[in-house]
Write an enzyme that holds these catalytic residues in place. Structure first.
Site, PDB file in Angstrom:
ATOM      1  CE  LYS A   1      25.474  54.637  22.148  1.00 20.43           C
ATOM      2  NZ  LYS A   1      25.923  55.641  23.146  1.00 20.43           N
TER       3      LYS A   1
ATOM      4  CD  GLU B   1      21.013  56.482  28.875  1.00 16.81           C
ATOM      5  OE1 GLU B   1      21.947  56.399  28.047  1.00 16.81           O
ATOM      6  OE2 GLU B   1      21.029  55.877  29.961  1.00 16.81           O
TER       7      GLU B   1
ATOM      8  CB  SER C   1      30.011  55.161  16.075  1.00 16.72           C
ATOM      9  OG  SER C   1      29.194  56.102  15.405  1.00 16.72           O
TER      10      SER C   1
END
Length: 393
Positions: A89, A111, A377
């Protein structure tokens, strides 16, 4: 076949900007400026310097010897879990905070589902000295408590979303409402390849560093930049978009996205959009989403907060419709068992989202010489409470 966005903001039949009139100035500003800003030499220099010196890129491409022996293929893990903050991210939030600065914004909203995007946003806002508010479903706040406290330590205000099933969809709704009411001084850092154009394209571009590195690393290790398979989990789909990006036009590379089947595809508690969804509009774009006969969004379910979303990004919808990406799914139990398996086989505790990708290795028939890259991830620290509650280890 064009798998990237066109000049209208569409990926084939999906995409666009379906937004309230109040948001048009924000979206128009982004639409008109994002490419010229992010392609500028000074932006690229600052972006890549931060990725190197702050995020810790390039992330390793690790040959998983024991996993390879088990599944009779050459399996590599792209270690996005080793990024600063513990997931992919941060690649996107670094890019978007630099964009927000160049657009003259003073505040940031976001969010988050699993909390990794929220933490990554809080991190870059602390880095740049910008005020930050993150919306998070109340249920997700309970099951991802460590990430909530991380955000607060970093100086971010975490606001619970209490509507719907109090997860990612509802947090996104609340963030959109905030942005409508604060259109001039605030930038919305969307965490996945969802939302109105240009977000799906912009986020994919920032995450494309993953596949860019993969190609270089594979060329060094294998003497060939092209793997036979790339696997990545898909909720909204940002890590998958980044892992697939530089292979989309190489048809000999098999791209596989893995969705959350929850308690089962026919259980009524699932988040496998490509199986259960149909075209509709969600959070500003036309895509595939789970919905009732009269078009109301159905509540998704997954044990993993980051995959608990009723749709997929419009590019993924296009990739599914054209057949360029094969979509598989894994249930809660399959994913949890795969997470424990990876932990005990390679000494890597994965995020439960990532564990869904590990879970489908047993469902694919590989050849012994196949080079398989699984995009790891995120790391499993944030999911320890969920692993403990599941308890089957």
């Amino acid at each position: 076949m064009n798998y990237h966005v066109d000049e209208r903001g569409y990926f084939g039949n999906f995409g666009g900007a379906y937004i309230p009139e109040m948001l048009y100035p924000n979206i128009e500003e982004l639409w008109e400026n994002y490419l010229s800003i992010i392609q500028h030499d000074s932006f690229q220099q600052e972006f890549h310097q931060l990725l190197r010196d702050y995020v810790g890129r390039p992330t390793p491409l690790y040959f998983a010897a024991r996993l390879s022996e088990q599944y009779r293929a050459k399996i590599y893990l792209k270690r996005e879990d080793l990024c600063h903050t513990g997931a992919h991210k941060i690649n996107n939030t670094i890019g978007q905070i630099l964009l927000a600065k160049r657009l003259g914004k003073q505040k940031v909203i976001a969010e988050t589902g699993a909390g990794q995007h929220g933490v990554a946003t809080a991190t870059v806002c602390a880095l740049m000295g910008m005020e930050c508010i993150v919306y998070m479903g109340q249920l997700d706040m309970e099951r991802q408590r460590p990430n909530v406290e991380r955000m607060r330590i970093l100086g971010t205000k975490v606001v619970p979303a209490t509507s719907g099933n109090m997860t990612l969809k509802d947090a996104t709704n609340e963030a959109m409402r905030h942005w409508i009411n604060h259109p001039t001084d605030t930038h919305y850092i969307i965490g996945s390849v969802v939302g109105p154009h240009p977000y799906p394209d912009m986020v994919a571009r920032f995450q494309s560093v993953i596949s860019e590195e993969m190609k270089k690393q594979l060329n060094e290790i294998e003497g060939n930049p092209y793997p036979d398979y790339v696997l990545a989990c898909v909720g909204g789909g940002s890590n998958a978009a980044g892992a697939f990006y530089h292979f989309l036009n190489d048809e000999h590379v098999n791209l596989i996205g893995i969705e959350a089947a929850g308690h089962g595809l026919t259980s009524g508690e699932s988040a496998a959009t490509t199986v259960l969804g149909k075209p509709g509009v969600l959070h500003g774009s036309k895509t595939l989403l789970m919905q009732t006969e009269d078009g109301q969004v159905e509540e998704p379910y997954s044990i993993s907060a980051g995959l608990d979303y009723p749709g997929i990004g419009p590019q993924h919808a296009h990739l599914f419709e054209t057949g360029r990406v094969q979509f598989l799914s894994a249930t809660d139990d399959e994913a949890m068992q795969a997470g424990i398996e990876l932990s005990r086989t390679e000494g890597v505790i994965p995020a439960i989202e990532t564990a869904h990708a590990i879970a489908v290795l047993s469902k694919i028939e590989f050849n012994p010489d196949d080079v398989v890259v699984v995009n790891l991830s995120g790391r499993g620290d944030k999911d320890l409470e969920t692993y403990i509650r599941w308890g089957k280890y």
